[in-house]
Every structure is written in structure tokens, then in C-alpha cells.
Design a protein around this motif. Structure first.
Motif, PDB file in Angstrom:
ATOM      1  N   ASP A 118      29.163  49.787  20.418  1.00 16.33           N
ATOM      2  CA  ASP A 118      29.165  48.335  20.320  1.00 16.33           C
ATOM      3  C   ASP A 118      27.953  47.820  21.103  1.00 16.33           C
ATOM      4  O   ASP A 118      27.992  47.712  22.333  1.00 16.33           O
ATOM      5  N   ALA A 119      26.865  47.484  20.391  1.00 15.75           N
ATOM      6  CA  ALA A 119      25.635  47.073  21.056  1.00 15.75           C
ATOM      7  C   ALA A 119      25.807  45.756  21.785  1.00 15.75           C
ATOM      8  O   ALA A 119      25.184  45.536  22.838  1.00 15.75           O
ATOM      9  N   ALA A 120      26.644  44.853  21.248  1.00 17.04           N
ATOM     10  CA  ALA A 120      26.836  43.558  21.898  1.00 17.04           C
ATOM     11  C   ALA A 120      27.537  43.721  23.243  1.00 17.04           C
ATOM     12  O   ALA A 120      27.148  43.108  24.240  1.00 17.04           O
ATOM     13  N   ALA A 121      28.574  44.542  23.272  1.00  8.98           N
ATOM     14  CA  ALA A 121      29.308  44.791  24.518  1.00  8.98           C
ATOM     15  C   ALA A 121      28.682  45.898  25.339  1.00  8.98           C
ATOM     16  O   ALA A 121      29.075  46.116  26.484  1.00  8.98           O
ATOM     17  N   ARG A 122      27.727  46.628  24.749  1.00 10.25           N
ATOM     18  CA  ARG A 122      27.066  47.755  25.406  1.00 10.25           C
ATOM     19  C   ARG A 122      28.078  48.771  25.901  1.00 10.25           C
ATOM     20  O   ARG A 122      28.068  49.192  27.060  1.00 10.25           O
ATOM     21  N   SER A 123      28.961  49.164  25.002  1.00 11.54           N
ATOM     22  CA  SER A 123      29.999  50.131  25.364  1.00 11.54           C
ATOM     23  C   SER A 123      30.275  51.052  24.185  1.00 11.54           C
ATOM     24  O   SER A 123      30.211  50.639  23.020  1.00 11.54           O
ATOM     25  N   PRO A 124      30.550  52.329  24.458  1.00 18.80           N
ATOM     26  CA  PRO A 124      30.880  53.272  23.386  1.00 18.80           C
ATOM     27  C   PRO A 124      32.218  52.929  22.765  1.00 18.80           C
ATOM     28  O   PRO A 124      33.107  52.371  23.423  1.00 18.80           O
ATOM     29  N   GLU A 125      32.379  53.291  21.484  1.00 15.07           N
ATOM     30  CA  GLU A 125      33.636  53.001  20.805  1.00 15.07           C
ATOM     31  C   GLU A 125      33.913  54.077  19.762  1.00 15.07           C
ATOM     32  O   GLU A 125      33.016  54.803  19.324  1.00 15.07           O
ATOM     33  N   GLY A 126      35.163  54.162  19.350  1.00 10.99           N
ATOM     34  CA  GLY A 126      35.566  55.110  18.314  1.00 10.99           C
ATOM     35  C   GLY A 126      36.018  56.434  18.902  1.00 10.99           C
ATOM     36  O   GLY A 126      35.941  56.683  20.106  1.00 10.99           O
ATOM     37  N   GLU A 127      36.514  57.278  18.004  1.00 11.17           N
ATOM     38  CA  GLU A 127      37.038  58.587  18.411  1.00 11.17           C
ATOM     39  C   GLU A 127      36.712  59.598  17.321  1.00 11.17           C
ATOM     40  O   GLU A 127      36.865  59.311  16.134  1.00 11.17           O
ATOM     41  N   LEU A 128      36.253  60.778  17.727  1.00  9.05           N
ATOM     42  CA  LEU A 128      35.845  61.787  16.764  1.00  9.05           C
ATOM     43  C   LEU A 128      36.010  63.171  17.378  1.00  9.05           C
ATOM     44  O   LEU A 128      35.543  63.421  18.492  1.00  9.05           O
ATOM     45  N   ARG A 129      36.692  64.052  16.642  1.00  9.19           N
ATOM     46  CA  ARG A 129      36.762  65.450  17.036  1.00  9.19           C
ATOM     47  C   ARG A 129      35.461  66.109  16.596  1.00  9.19           C
ATOM     48  O   ARG A 129      35.090  66.048  15.423  1.00  9.19           O
ATOM     49  N   LEU A 130      34.738  66.738  17.509  1.00 10.00           N
ATOM     50  CA  LEU A 130      33.383  67.211  17.232  1.00 10.00           C
ATOM     51  C   LEU A 130      33.394  68.559  16.512  1.00 10.00           C
ATOM     52  O   LEU A 130      33.071  69.613  17.065  1.00 10.00           O
ATOM     53  N   THR A 131      33.758  68.493  15.249  1.00 11.80           N
ATOM     54  CA  THR A 131      33.634  69.655  14.372  1.00 11.80           C
ATOM     55  C   THR A 131      32.242  69.648  13.744  1.00 11.80           C
ATOM     56  O   THR A 131      31.573  68.608  13.724  1.00 11.80           O
ATOM     57  N   PRO A 132      31.766  70.766  13.219  1.00 12.82           N
ATOM     58  CA  PRO A 132      30.432  70.779  12.604  1.00 12.82           C
ATOM     59  C   PRO A 132      30.290  69.764  11.478  1.00 12.82           C
ATOM     60  O   PRO A 132      29.245  69.102  11.361  1.00 12.82           O
ATOM     61  N   GLU A 133      31.315  69.603  10.654  1.00 18.28           N
ATOM     62  CA  GLU A 133      31.229  68.675   9.543  1.00 18.28           C
ATOM     63  C   GLU A 133      31.154  67.233  10.033  1.00 18.28           C
ATOM     64  O   GLU A 133      30.335  66.427   9.557  1.00 18.28           O
ATOM     65  N   ALA A 134      32.000  66.890  10.998  1.00 19.26           N
ATOM     66  CA  ALA A 134      32.012  65.515  11.501  1.00 19.26           C
ATOM     67  C   ALA A 134      30.707  65.173  12.216  1.00 19.26           C
ATOM     68  O   ALA A 134      30.172  64.070  12.069  1.00 19.26           O
ATOM     69  N   GLY A 154      38.659  72.810  14.436  1.00 15.53           N
ATOM     70  CA  GLY A 154      40.009  72.639  14.952  1.00 15.53           C
ATOM     71  C   GLY A 154      40.054  72.028  16.335  1.00 15.53           C
ATOM     72  O   GLY A 154      39.145  71.319  16.778  1.00 15.53           O
ATOM     73  N   GLN A 155      41.117  72.343  17.072  1.00 14.21           N
ATOM     74  CA  GLN A 155      41.377  71.737  18.374  1.00 14.21           C
ATOM     75  C   GLN A 155      40.476  72.268  19.474  1.00 14.21           C
ATOM     76  O   GLN A 155      40.472  71.733  20.587  1.00 14.21           O
ATOM     77  N   GLY A 156      39.708  73.301  19.196  1.00 11.71           N
ATOM     78  CA  GLY A 156      38.788  73.821  20.204  1.00 11.71           C
ATOM     79  C   GLY A 156      37.582  72.942  20.416  1.00 11.71           C
ATOM     80  O   GLY A 156      36.825  73.136  21.375  1.00 11.71           O
ATOM     81  N   ALA A 157      37.397  71.949  19.542  1.00  9.68           N
ATOM     82  CA  ALA A 157      36.244  71.061  19.662  1.00  9.68           C
ATOM     83  C   ALA A 157      36.535  69.943  20.655  1.00  9.68           C
ATOM     84  O   ALA A 157      37.677  69.513  20.839  1.00  9.68           O
ATOM     85  N   THR A 158      35.485  69.440  21.283  1.00  9.60           N
ATOM     86  CA  THR A 158      35.602  68.319  22.219  1.00  9.60           C
ATOM     87  C   THR A 158      35.955  67.045  21.453  1.00  9.60           C
ATOM     88  O   THR A 158      35.472  66.818  20.341  1.00  9.60           O
ATOM     89  N   LEU A 159      36.790  66.213  22.064  1.00 12.93           N
ATOM     90  CA  LEU A 159      37.132  64.928  21.487  1.00 12.93           C
ATOM     91  C   LEU A 159      36.215  63.866  22.099  1.00 12.93           C
ATOM     92  O   LEU A 159      36.284  63.584  23.296  1.00 12.93           O
ATOM     93  N   ALA A 160      35.327  63.304  21.279  1.00 14.95           N
ATOM     94  CA  ALA A 160      34.445  62.219  21.732  1.00 14.95           C
ATOM     95  C   ALA A 160      35.191  60.912  21.531  1.00 14.95           C
ATOM     96  O   ALA A 160      35.253  60.384  20.409  1.00 14.95           O
ATOM     97  N   ASP A 161      35.773  60.384  22.598  1.00 12.62           N
ATOM     98  CA  ASP A 161      36.661  59.225  22.474  1.00 12.62           C
ATOM     99  C   ASP A 161      36.089  57.961  23.118  1.00 12.62           C
ATOM    100  O   ASP A 161      36.779  56.939  23.209  1.00 12.62           O
ATOM    101  N   GLY A 162      34.853  58.010  23.588  1.00 15.45           N
ATOM    102  CA  GLY A 162      34.241  56.824  24.159  1.00 15.45           C
ATOM    103  C   GLY A 162      34.747  56.433  25.534  1.00 15.45           C
ATOM    104  O   GLY A 162      34.370  55.380  26.053  1.00 15.45           O
ATOM    105  N   ARG A 163      35.575  57.242  26.143  1.00 17.55           N
ATOM    106  CA  ARG A 163      36.126  56.913  27.458  1.00 17.55           C
ATOM    107  C   ARG A 163      35.082  57.203  28.541  1.00 17.55           C
ATOM    108  O   ARG A 163      34.471  58.272  28.555  1.00 17.55           O
TER     109      ARG A 163
END
Length: 422
Positions: A246-262, A349-358
């Protein structure tokens, strides 16, 4: 014919030296108070660099003034001895030198403890400074080295000079960490000469030549080891990985499991909030590495003064064909010192890091864990952006950005690799 000892100037010098030695005798029983006072002064300078910059600079100036006193005393003492005038007793000069060494090391310790990346080789450097500080307060060991191992004592002295220049110049003169590092290395090499001259004492004819020759590998080792030296004026207050921003708020957002496809489909944002002294403007780099190999280097410009850290982020979209494995993003200064690191794993699968913006606080003692107040639990930074940070840092035409083919070249950021700092 009167000798130098019979002149009025000699009498004045003798009286001044007697007073100085009297002061030293009175201070000796209370010398144990000096290290905690110096440590408290270092803490004060560290925290006041933001709230009261002039006061933090004044404390740093006092540190440099003490070194000027030590250096001038040594030079003046040699000049007086050559002309036949009396000099301070050796015990008094050693006591003054010990006090200044203690002041230097304990004053600089808060800066190093707050900026060390403890999961890297920087921990060794900071532990070395801690060991030097302990050595300086053990009187029998300190004076034995000062009297019998002069080359080691001068090496200790040179390392103290390196530390004080590294720590004080960014606060005092608003020099970048790169400029301060270069000056610190130069000062250390200059004050290493006495140690090298002692090591080459048996080579009378070629003594200076050998000493100067030994400076070259010493300079090379200092430069190669700079990644192990903490950037004493910069530290990370928060990091985050996210698929969106979010460029306006200057904060990360969203959630993504970091698989190769994603990862290949959406790319990844890396967010860092970096604390720097007010008035400091510095270029840093997000260096993306896959299994230890560098794949991208994205430069950003930060400015000091923001309480929760200057927010900078990079967006990588063009990943190599094989993305699975361990990744890390080294946050580096222009001179190659590591400010922090972000690690993540790409896997199925679940071995990938979860990029959750936290937002996450780095491990260790960033800002001594008291300042700045980064919200815990990964909550977004809620502080209002100061006016001087309202506009994005202008792009520079010489920035290195990733091209379409994945190589790194000069030019404006390509669509597959973006940068931003606010």
C-alpha cells in the motif's frame, strides 16, 4: 650558563606537572567509576542523537577532545624531553591513557550493541570490543602489556582509534557510514605504525620500509573485513515480506505462501524500516541472494530522523527459473557493511515461508530494544509520516536495476525490479 631546568619556563612546567600528578593521585582511588560513567555517556549520546542532536554531538565532541588531549600530551612530552625539560611521570601518563581507552570503549559500546547483526560475523567484532573494554579495567594486565608488550599495546591503541572515529563522526559531522569507515581505517593504519616499528626493531636499515610494506596487507584485511564491522549509526527497526504494498499508507499488505509458482507469478516486496541519525542521508542496498549467490542489487536512499525508522522497500518480479531453496536479502551500506538481513524459503507446500506483511523486529538489540517503539506482534507502524518524508526520494539515473534478462545494469528501474523509500 643556566640549564633548561633553571629557567622560569622550566619552573612553570614543573609546577603544572606537579599539579597534574596531584590530580592523578586523587583520581586513582575513584578510577573504578570512570567505565560506568563513560558507558552512561555513550547511552546518552546514542539516545540524544535523535531527541537533542546538539547534545549528542557535544558528548561525541568531548570524546574526540579526550583523544586530542592524549595525543597532544604524548607529542608535547617528547618535545620537552628533547629540550631537556621535565616530563610527566610514566605512571601518570599511563593512567591518563588508560582512562581515555576506557572512556572510548565504554562510550562506543552502546552504539555497537544496538547496531550489531548478531547472526553474522559482526558479533565477533563487538565481542572483541567488549573484551578490549574488560582488558582496559584490569589494571595488572593492562599495565603489564603497556610496559612489556609495546607492539601489542600500540595495536590496542590503534583499534581504539578505529572504534572512536567509526562511532563519533556520523553523529558529530553527519558523515555517511562509508565515509566514517574510510576515515576510521585510515586513522587505524596511521596509529598502527608504532606497533609495526616495534615489530621491525631489529631491521634498523629497512625499518620504515618494512613497516610501510606491512601496512598494505593490514589495509587490505581491514577493507575485506568491513562486512564484520557494525554500521554504528544505522539499524533496522522492522522488516516484512509481502506480495503487495500500500504505497499511500507505506505498509506491506497481503499474504502469500512462497512457492515457486506463486513467486514467479506475483513477485515479492521486501520492506525495511531503518533508523538513522537526523541529518544523515545515505544510500543503502537490498541485495537479493539465492543459495548464497547474488541475483539482484537494488539501491535506495534513506534519510535520518524518523522515530520508527525510514521506510524503504524493493519489489522483485524477475526471478530465476529455479527459485526453490534458501533466500536472503542483505541490507547493506554503500561501503559494504551489513545493516540487517531478511531470510525466507521458497518450496512446495507448507515448507515455504509465508509472506504475510507482518512487521517483525530483528533479533538482538536493535536500538537497545527501547527505541524506537516498533509495535510488537507484527502490527503495522501507526505513526504519521513527517512532512519531510511525504514525497518519494527522486530517482537517480545511475541506479543499478535488474534488466529484462535478469542481469544487473545501469538505468532507471525496469518494470521487473522496483525501489522506493519514504
Amino acid at each position: 650558563m643556566p640549564t633548561p631546568h633553571d629557567t622560569p619556563s622550566a619552573s612553570r612546567i614543573t609546577r603544572l606537572q606537579a599539579r597534574a600528578e596531584g590530580v592523578v593521585r586523587r583520581l586513582r582511588p575513584w578510577s573504578w567509576l570512570w567505565p560506568p560513567i563513560a558507558f552512561a555517556a555513550g547511552l546518552g549520546s546514542f539516545f540524544l542523537a535523535e531527541r537533542q542532536p546538539w547534545l549528542g554531538a557535544l558528548l561525541a565532541l568531548g570524546m574526540l577532545a579526550a583523544w586530542l588531549l592524549l595525543l597532544s600530551e604524548s607529542v608535547i612530552g617528547r618535545l620537552l624531553a628533547r629540550r631537556g625539560y621535565p616530563t610527566l611521570a610514566q605512571g601518570a601518563t599511563q593512567f591518563i591513557a588508560q582512562m581515555i581507552h576506557q572512556e572510548t570503549l565504554f562510550f562506543c559500546l552502546p552504539f555497537l550493541l544496538a547496531t550489531t547483526v548478531w547472526s553474522s560475523g559482526q558479533a565477533l567484532f563487538t565481542l572483541l570490543v567488549i573484551a578490549m573494554a574488560l582488558f582496559s579495567i584490569i589494571d595488572p594486565l593492562y599495565y603489564r602489556v603497556a610496559e612489556r608488550l609495546r607492539w601489542l599495546y600500540f595495536a590496542f591503541h590503534a583499534q581504539c582509534v578505529f572504534v572512536v572515529v567509526l562511532v563519533t563522526l556520523p553523529t558529530l559531522l553527519h558523515l555517511t557510514t562509508y565515509q566514517s569507515l574510510l576515515l576510521a581505517i585510515a586513522a587505524m593504519l596511521l596509529f598502527s605504525l608504532p606497533s609495526l616499528l616495534h615489530l621491525t626493531a631489529n631491521q634498523s636499515g629497512r625499518r620504515w620500509l618494512m613497516a610501510l610494506t606491512l601496512l598494505l596487507p593490514l589495509a587490505g584485511a581491514a577493507w575485506l573485513g568491513r562486512i564484520w564491522v557494525p554500521p554504528a549509526s544505522l539499524w533496522i527497526t522492522a522488516t516484512a515480506l509481502s506480495p503487495g504494498f500500500d504505497a499511500a499508507a507505506r505498509s506491506p499488505e497481503g499474504e502469500l505462501r512462497l512457492t515457486p509458482e506463486a513467486l514467479s507469478g506475483q513477485g515479492l516486496f521486501a520492506f525495511t524500516a531503518i533508523r538513522a541519525p537526523r541529518g544523515l542521508r545515505e544510500e543503502i542496498r537490498h541485495v537479493w541472494r539465492h543459495e548464497g549467490e547474488e541475483v539482484d542489487r537494488i539501491p535506495l536512499v534513506i534519510e535520518g530522523g524518523r522515530k520508527a525508522g525510514y521506510r524503504a522497500w524493493s519489489h522483485k518480479q524477475n526471478f530465476p527459473e529455479v527459485t526453490a531453496g534458501q533466500w536472503r536479502i542483505d541490507v547493506m551500506t554503500e561501503g559494504g557493511q551489513r545493516i540487517g538481513v531478511i531470510r525466507f524459503r521458497v518450496a512446495d507446500g507448507q515448507g515455504a515461508t509465508l509472506a504475510d506483511g507482518r512487521l517483525r523486529r530483528p533479533a538482538g538489540l536493535p536500538g537497545l530494544s527501547w527505541q524506537p517503539p516498533v509495535p510488537g506482534g507484527g502490527e503495522p507502524i501507526a505513526e504519521e509520516t513527517p512532512p519531510q518524508e511525504a514525497n518519494p526520494t527522486p530517482q537517480r539515473p545511475d541506479r543499478n536495476t535488474e534488466k529484462e534478462d535478469g542481469t544487473v545494469g545501469a538505468g532507471n528501474p525496469a518494470p521487473n525490479s522496483e525501489w522506493k523509500s519514504e
